[in-house]
Each structure stands twice: as structure tokens, then as C-alpha cells.
Design an enzyme around this catalytic site. Sequence first.
Site, mmCIF file in Angstrom:
data_model
loop_
_atom_site.group_PDB
_atom_site.id
_atom_site.type_symbol
_atom_site.label_atom_id
_atom_site.label_comp_id
_atom_site.label_asym_id
_atom_site.label_seq_id
_atom_site.Cartn_x
_atom_site.Cartn_y
_atom_site.Cartn_z
ATOM 1 N N GLU A 47 4.521 2.213 -8.569
ATOM 2 C CA GLU A 47 3.274 1.669 -7.991
ATOM 3 C C GLU A 47 2.481 2.873 -7.502
ATOM 4 O OE1 GLU A 47 2.411 -1.355 -8.106
ATOM 5 O OE2 GLU A 47 4.236 -2.546 -8.282
ATOM 6 N N CYS A 74 -4.097 1.812 -1.757
ATOM 7 C CA CYS A 74 -4.153 1.991 -3.214
ATOM 8 C C CYS A 74 -5.125 1.011 -3.848
ATOM 9 C CB CYS A 74 -2.759 1.838 -3.815
ATOM 10 S SG CYS A 74 -1.964 0.309 -3.337
ATOM 11 N N ASN A 81 1.338 4.817 3.908
ATOM 12 C CA ASN A 81 0.084 4.120 4.250
ATOM 13 C C ASN A 81 0.287 2.691 4.762
ATOM 14 O OD1 ASN A 81 0.749 3.351 1.644
ATOM 15 N ND2 ASN A 81 -1.367 3.201 0.974
ATOM 16 N N SER A 117 1.964 8.734 -4.915
ATOM 17 C CA SER A 117 0.954 9.421 -5.718
ATOM 18 C C SER A 117 1.415 9.568 -7.167
ATOM 19 C CB SER A 117 0.708 10.803 -5.117
ATOM 20 O OG SER A 117 1.923 11.521 -5.136
ATOM 21 N N LYS A 174 14.160 6.095 0.849
ATOM 22 C CA LYS A 174 13.659 7.426 1.212
ATOM 23 C C LYS A 174 12.176 7.207 1.545
ATOM 24 C CE LYS A 174 11.332 11.385 0.385
ATOM 25 N NZ LYS A 174 10.894 11.481 1.782
ATOM 26 N N HIS A 175 11.906 7.187 2.829
ATOM 27 C CA HIS A 175 10.534 6.901 3.251
ATOM 28 C C HIS A 175 9.747 8.209 3.344
ATOM 29 C CE1 HIS A 175 7.504 4.225 4.475
ATOM 30 N NE2 HIS A 175 8.200 3.419 5.251
ATOM 31 N N ALA A 176 8.413 8.079 3.421
ATOM 32 C CA ALA A 176 7.578 9.273 3.609
ATOM 33 C C ALA A 176 7.966 9.927 4.932
ATOM 34 C CB ALA A 176 6.106 8.878 3.615
ATOM 35 N N SER A 177 8.024 11.253 4.931
ATOM 36 C CA SER A 177 8.551 11.976 6.094
ATOM 37 C C SER A 177 7.766 11.696 7.369
ATOM 38 C CB SER A 177 8.527 13.475 5.811
ATOM 39 O OG SER A 177 9.240 13.723 4.637
ATOM 40 N N GLU A 232 -8.928 9.667 -7.360
ATOM 41 C CA GLU A 232 -8.782 8.672 -6.295
ATOM 42 C C GLU A 232 -9.288 9.273 -4.980
ATOM 43 O OE1 GLU A 232 -4.711 7.751 -5.138
ATOM 44 O OE2 GLU A 232 -5.308 5.736 -4.570
HETATM 45 P P1 NAP Z 1 3.232 10.756 -1.993
HETATM 46 O O1 NAP Z 1 2.897 12.079 -1.478
HETATM 47 O O2 NAP Z 1 3.443 10.591 -3.444
HETATM 48 O O3 NAP Z 1 4.510 10.252 -1.191
HETATM 49 C C1 NAP Z 1 5.123 9.019 -1.473
HETATM 50 C C2 NAP Z 1 6.619 9.165 -1.323
HETATM 51 O O4 NAP Z 1 7.100 9.992 -2.381
HETATM 52 C C3 NAP Z 1 7.037 9.856 -0.038
HETATM 53 O O5 NAP Z 1 8.260 9.295 0.386
HETATM 54 C C4 NAP Z 1 7.226 11.302 -0.465
HETATM 55 O O6 NAP Z 1 8.139 12.003 0.380
HETATM 56 C C5 NAP Z 1 7.815 11.110 -1.843
HETATM 57 N N1 NAP Z 1 7.587 12.207 -2.778
HETATM 58 C C6 NAP Z 1 6.532 13.021 -2.865
HETATM 59 N N2 NAP Z 1 6.689 13.870 -3.901
HETATM 60 C C7 NAP Z 1 7.877 13.571 -4.474
HETATM 61 C C8 NAP Z 1 8.609 14.098 -5.572
HETATM 62 N N3 NAP Z 1 8.129 15.096 -6.319
HETATM 63 N N4 NAP Z 1 9.818 13.573 -5.865
HETATM 64 C C9 NAP Z 1 10.300 12.543 -5.127
HETATM 65 N N5 NAP Z 1 9.665 12.010 -4.078
HETATM 66 C C10 NAP Z 1 8.453 12.504 -3.754
HETATM 67 O O7 NAP Z 1 2.117 9.676 -1.663
HETATM 68 P P2 NAP Z 1 1.494 9.345 -0.262
HETATM 69 O O8 NAP Z 1 0.509 10.418 0.065
HETATM 70 O O9 NAP Z 1 2.564 9.038 0.726
HETATM 71 O O10 NAP Z 1 0.730 7.974 -0.605
HETATM 72 C C11 NAP Z 1 -0.535 7.939 -1.131
HETATM 73 C C12 NAP Z 1 -0.520 7.592 -2.610
HETATM 74 O O11 NAP Z 1 0.270 6.428 -2.829
HETATM 75 C C13 NAP Z 1 -1.898 7.230 -3.101
HETATM 76 O O12 NAP Z 1 -2.093 7.761 -4.375
HETATM 77 C C14 NAP Z 1 -1.867 5.716 -3.158
HETATM 78 O O13 NAP Z 1 -2.804 5.157 -4.006
HETATM 79 C C15 NAP Z 1 -0.460 5.472 -3.574
HETATM 80 N N6 NAP Z 1 -0.044 4.101 -3.222
HETATM 81 C C16 NAP Z 1 0.148 3.199 -4.209
HETATM 82 C C17 NAP Z 1 0.472 1.884 -3.898
HETATM 83 C C18 NAP Z 1 0.681 0.843 -4.963
HETATM 84 O O14 NAP Z 1 1.207 -0.215 -4.658
HETATM 85 N N7 NAP Z 1 0.290 1.085 -6.194
HETATM 86 C C19 NAP Z 1 0.632 1.523 -2.565
HETATM 87 C C20 NAP Z 1 0.434 2.482 -1.588
HETATM 88 C C21 NAP Z 1 0.109 3.781 -1.924
HETATM 89 P P3 NAP Z 1 7.608 13.042 1.508
HETATM 90 O O15 NAP Z 1 6.799 12.280 2.477
HETATM 91 O O16 NAP Z 1 8.865 13.565 2.102
HETATM 92 O O17 NAP Z 1 6.798 14.053 0.758
#
Ligand code: NAP
Length: 469
Positions: free
Chosen positions: A243, A277, A146, A222, A169-172, A374
Amino acid sequence: MENLIDTCRENSMSHKLITTLNAHTRDLLAEYEVLTGEQIRQRIDRAQAAFIGWKSVGIEQRTELLRSLAGQLRESKEENSRLMTLEMGKPIAQAESEIEKCAVLCDFYAEQGPRFLQPEFVPTDATRSYIRYDPLGVILAVMPWNFPFWQVFRFAAPALMAGNTALLKHASNVTGCSLAIQRIFTDAGVMEDAFQSLLIGSKQVPDVLARREVRAVTLTGSESAGRSVAANAGQHLKKCVLELGGSDPFIVLEDADILSTAEAAVAARTMNSGQSCIAAKRFLVHERIYNEFVEAMIEGMEKLTPGDPLLESTQLGPQARRDLRDELHKQVQQSIRQGSELRLGGRIPDGAGAFYPCSVLSNVTPGMVAFDEELFGPVAAVTPFDTAERAIHLANQSRFGLGASIWTADVDRVSDLLPQLESGSVFVNEVTKSDPRMPFGGVKDSGYGRELSAFGIREFTNIKSIWVK
Ligand code: NAP
């Protein structure tokens, strides 16, 4: 799940591919080969070798490199803002601001980092006793799409300043940004392999964490990803910072100025097309001004211009992925079925991009999806309250605890309320935001640990007590 289809296909040579798409047109942007297990092992070895050299680099040199990073960010702003917008669809003006914010962060740690890391002398019965902040080693960062630059720099600038090396390891779906960030580190003159982008899928994260050389992990993302990474970190007894998501309350007391507060509410909910977030997600509004406030919010949201995120005039881009947009729509529909009232939006428009309209759900109550989960998109859930005590109760009636804001004409009257809010930050008459000078992070299911400020740079240090007799 679109993400799986989009981002992880097998090619004819049975090498895994990460595929990125243009968030607006859904056209193919690029394909990248995922690293093999052996390649990952080599990268970790290189990160460890770099750590030995990097931790010995003097603080003055690291300061210079951080300044150089800020310069590189500013120089490549145009090209990298465009890349962010193409990959995840944020309006281009917001992408440019994001890059500038990263540069400001690097400047901040260049200036303040040496002070945060200085040994601190503590009077005891020793001849000399003090605290040192030594680096931990190789740190793994798992980051979301994001804010593809900000989330990475928020971790990497202080972590490297402290003498650690980093694996990203960034989001794909933002793999191009991941590689662009690595280039920025290289062009800034940071030691080779001190910062590496790993093109891997989330399933490969446990293998990286299992390696002895990887000393800690930070994940922004997430809850489900957080739970999985924290469990892995726990298994290997490694430091972990999380986070995670939020459902920030935006509390409007009866004496708040309705129009300016509604304007702030619209900005807070729709920034980054609602995918933040710390966006305000639950709007708790005093019953005496409730109707007028909801009307003003609707009016403000209707004025926003959706469209091609590459156009400077666009204020609302597409959602980053179609599967996430569809999930958001399901949450809206379910909340309507549960009794909330749809006052604006709520319909998926035609077109390739995963657009979702600004939407307002009113009379949302605890137990409804819009209150309990959320909403990661431009959907405001509005709830009336009668007393400030009830507002605090509602605000805390969430498993999340990232940020909160209170809006009032009388800042003195809220001082008693501030300690009662279960969140990592509380803003009064200001939209919740991150600032390098202040710590950032959450409580409850929003995660643990802090980024930014002195707290952030010390998260990935060995806080070492020295006692000399
Ligand atoms: P996400 O699906 O959790 O992905 C975040 C990162 O984690 C990606 O690099 C993803 O890789 C990886 N990932 C996903 N599942 C994993 C697992 N089981 N094991 C290891 N790595 C894993 O989240 P998103 O959709 O990108 O982001 C949205 C979420 O992030 C929202 O809930 C938002 O509130 C939260 N967020 C929080 C903050 C904060 O500072 N608190 C800031 C920004 C966002 P892939 O892309 O390869 O799946």
C-alpha cells in the site's frame, strides 16, 4: 536526514537506540533499545509457536477477541490519541476519530469475518468440492507513521481473525504507538505472542523476511520502501502486499457546485495535516469555473486553525518530521521555478514544530514536480482542463493509481468515465476514504493487493481447493 539523527543513535553501550520526539516541540519523548539479531530470532520463534495454537482457536473465540480489541481501543482512546498526537503531531480530534475507526473495524471483522472465512462449496464432478481459507502463518507488517493505529489495525484485525500471527515493524517515530498497540492486544486477551511489536530499524527487515517461518509481508509506506521490501519478498518467494503513495486526482466538472466542492477539496487536502496517501493532491478543475474554484479553495484553507495539535481547536498540526517538511518545501519551490503560480502559503514559519502552511499552486501542468510527484503535506496542485476526456487523460497521467474523485451535479453523466480512471477506487461527489466494507488498495506505483472487506481478510490465507471423490 532528520529521521536518522532522531531515531537511530548509538548509545555508550553501543546498543542501537530508537529515539522519539514530540512532533510539536521537538523535545525528547523516549528512547528505546533496538532488538539484537538474537532477540529477533527468538521473537520469530515465539510468533511461530503462537501460530500453532492460534490457528486452532475456534472462530467464535477469535470473534470474541476482536470484540474485546474494539472494547480495549475505546477504553484507552484518550491516552492513545494523546500518544499519537505527541509522536506524529496529528490534531487530537483526528487522533480520537482514528481510534474509533479502528474499533469499528474490529467490530466489522468480528461480525463479518466468520462469513468471509467460511468454506465455499463449488459444484464440480467431484462428490464434494469446496474452497477453504486457511491461515498462512507468521506475517510481517511494515507500517508508516501517518495513521499509526489505523494502518496497523487495518492489517492486523483481519490477519489475526484468519488465524495468522503478526509481527509489527512500525515507523521509528511512532515507537510508543507500536508498543501501545501490542498492549491493547495483550489486554484484549489475544494469545501471547500472536501479535508482537518488533523494535527494529528498516535495515533489519530483510533478515526478518529471510526467516522461513515468516510467510508473507505487507508494507504501507513510500515507494522506495515498497520496492526494497518487494524485492526481498521476491527473493524469498514470499507473498507481498504493498500500500504505497498516491497523487489522487480530484476532478471538478463544470456543473459541480463550486462552494461545497471547494469545501470538500480543502477537507480532502488538509486532513491529517495533508499527510494521507488518499488525500486529493491534484485538483483538476474545468476552465469555466477554475478561477472561482481556486478562490474558494484559498478562502477555505485560510480559515483553518494551525497550532498545538493537543488543542481540540487545532485543525492543522505540524508535519510529522522536519526532513519530510523540508522535502515538501523543496517540491513547492521547484514547482514554482517550473512555472506554477504560488497562490497561498509556500513559506516555512518560525518555531520548533515542522509546520507547513496550507499552500495552493495553480496552473500546474504535467512535467512539474507538483504534478508528477506525491506532495505529502497541505499543498494543493491545481490544473485547468477543457473537456471531461482531457480531465481523465490528466488524471491518468501519473505513475500513481490509489484513489480518485469526480464532482458533478449529474452523476449519470460520469458513469462512462468511471472505468477509464486508473485507480483502486473512484468516489463520485465524495472525498476518497477507506471503509471496512469496501476493498482498499491501488494500481500502478501505488502498490498491489487489497486490504479491508472480504478481499483484505483473504490476502493472507491459503485459498485451498478441496476435491473429494
Ligand atoms: P516510509 O519511509 O516508507 O516508512 C514506512 C515504513 O517502512 C516504516 O516502518 C519505515 O521504517 C519502513 N521502511 C522505510 N524504508 C524501508 C526499507 N528500505 N526497507 C524496509 N522498511 C523500510 O514511509 P512514511 O514516510 O512512513 O509514510 C509515507 C508514505 O506512505 C507516503 O508515500 C504515503 O502515501 C504512504 N502511505 C500509503 C498508504 C496506503 O494505504 N497506500 C497509507 C499510508 C501511507 P523507519 O521508520 O524505521 O524508517
